[in-house]
Design an enzyme around this catalytic site. Sequence first.
Site, PDB file in Angstrom:
ATOM      1  N   ASP A 117      -2.113 -11.347 -10.990  1.00 43.07           N
ATOM      2  CA  ASP A 117      -1.782 -11.937  -9.698  1.00 43.07           C
ATOM      3  C   ASP A 117      -0.307 -11.703  -9.437  1.00 43.07           C
ATOM      4  OD1 ASP A 117      -4.327 -12.950  -9.100  1.00 43.07           O
ATOM      5  OD2 ASP A 117      -3.945 -14.825 -10.156  1.00 43.07           O
ATOM      6  N   ASP A 136      -8.280 -11.231  -4.013  1.00 46.14           N
ATOM      7  CA  ASP A 136      -8.567 -12.586  -3.543  1.00 46.14           C
ATOM      8  C   ASP A 136      -8.583 -12.649  -2.020  1.00 46.14           C
ATOM      9  OD1 ASP A 136      -8.603 -13.396  -6.217  1.00 46.14           O
ATOM     10  OD2 ASP A 136      -6.491 -13.971  -6.186  1.00 46.14           O
TER      11      ASP A 136
END
EC number: 3.4.23.36
Length: 157
Positions: A117, A136
Site C-alpha cells: 500500500d 483498492d
Amino acid sequence: MRLIVAAFALAFGLDQLTKYLVVYRLGLIDRYAIDVWPPILNFRYGENTGINFGLFDGGADTGRWILIGVSLVICAALTIWTTRQPAHRGLRLAAGLVIGGALGNVYDRVLYGYVLDFLNMSCCGINNPFVFNVADVFIFAGAAGLILFEGQLKKPA
C-alpha cells in the site's frame, strides 16, 4: 466476457505498474514517506497482511492463504454470476474492475506475503492514518458499479 477481461487487465496492470513505480522507482521502500501534494496526496509505505484498514491483521501465514483463497473464490463466483446475467456492459466492466483489483492484491500476497500500500489522502482537517493502493480504488469503484448496474437488471413488475 471480453469486457470483463479487458477491465481486469486494466485494473491489474495499473495496480502493479503504480506499485512498482512508486515503491521501487521512487524509492518509497527506503524513504517510507513522500509528500506529493500534502495533505491531499501523500505516499506512505505500507505492508498490509490483513484486509481494508488493516482489519484481520494477524500476521499469521495461515491468514495470508485464507485471504488468498477467499479472494479467488469471490473472483470466480463474480465471473460466473456476471456472465450468467443478461449482457450488460456496465455490469461486466464493474466485475472486471473488482476482479482485477482483487487479483492485484492476491498477486502481492503470493509474492510478498502482504499487500503493498502507498496512497494516503487527507482533507479538510481530517488526518487519515490509513494507506491503500490502486487495486483498492478499482475494487471500490467496481463494487459501486455492481450495485448500480445490478439494480438496472431488475425490471419493475
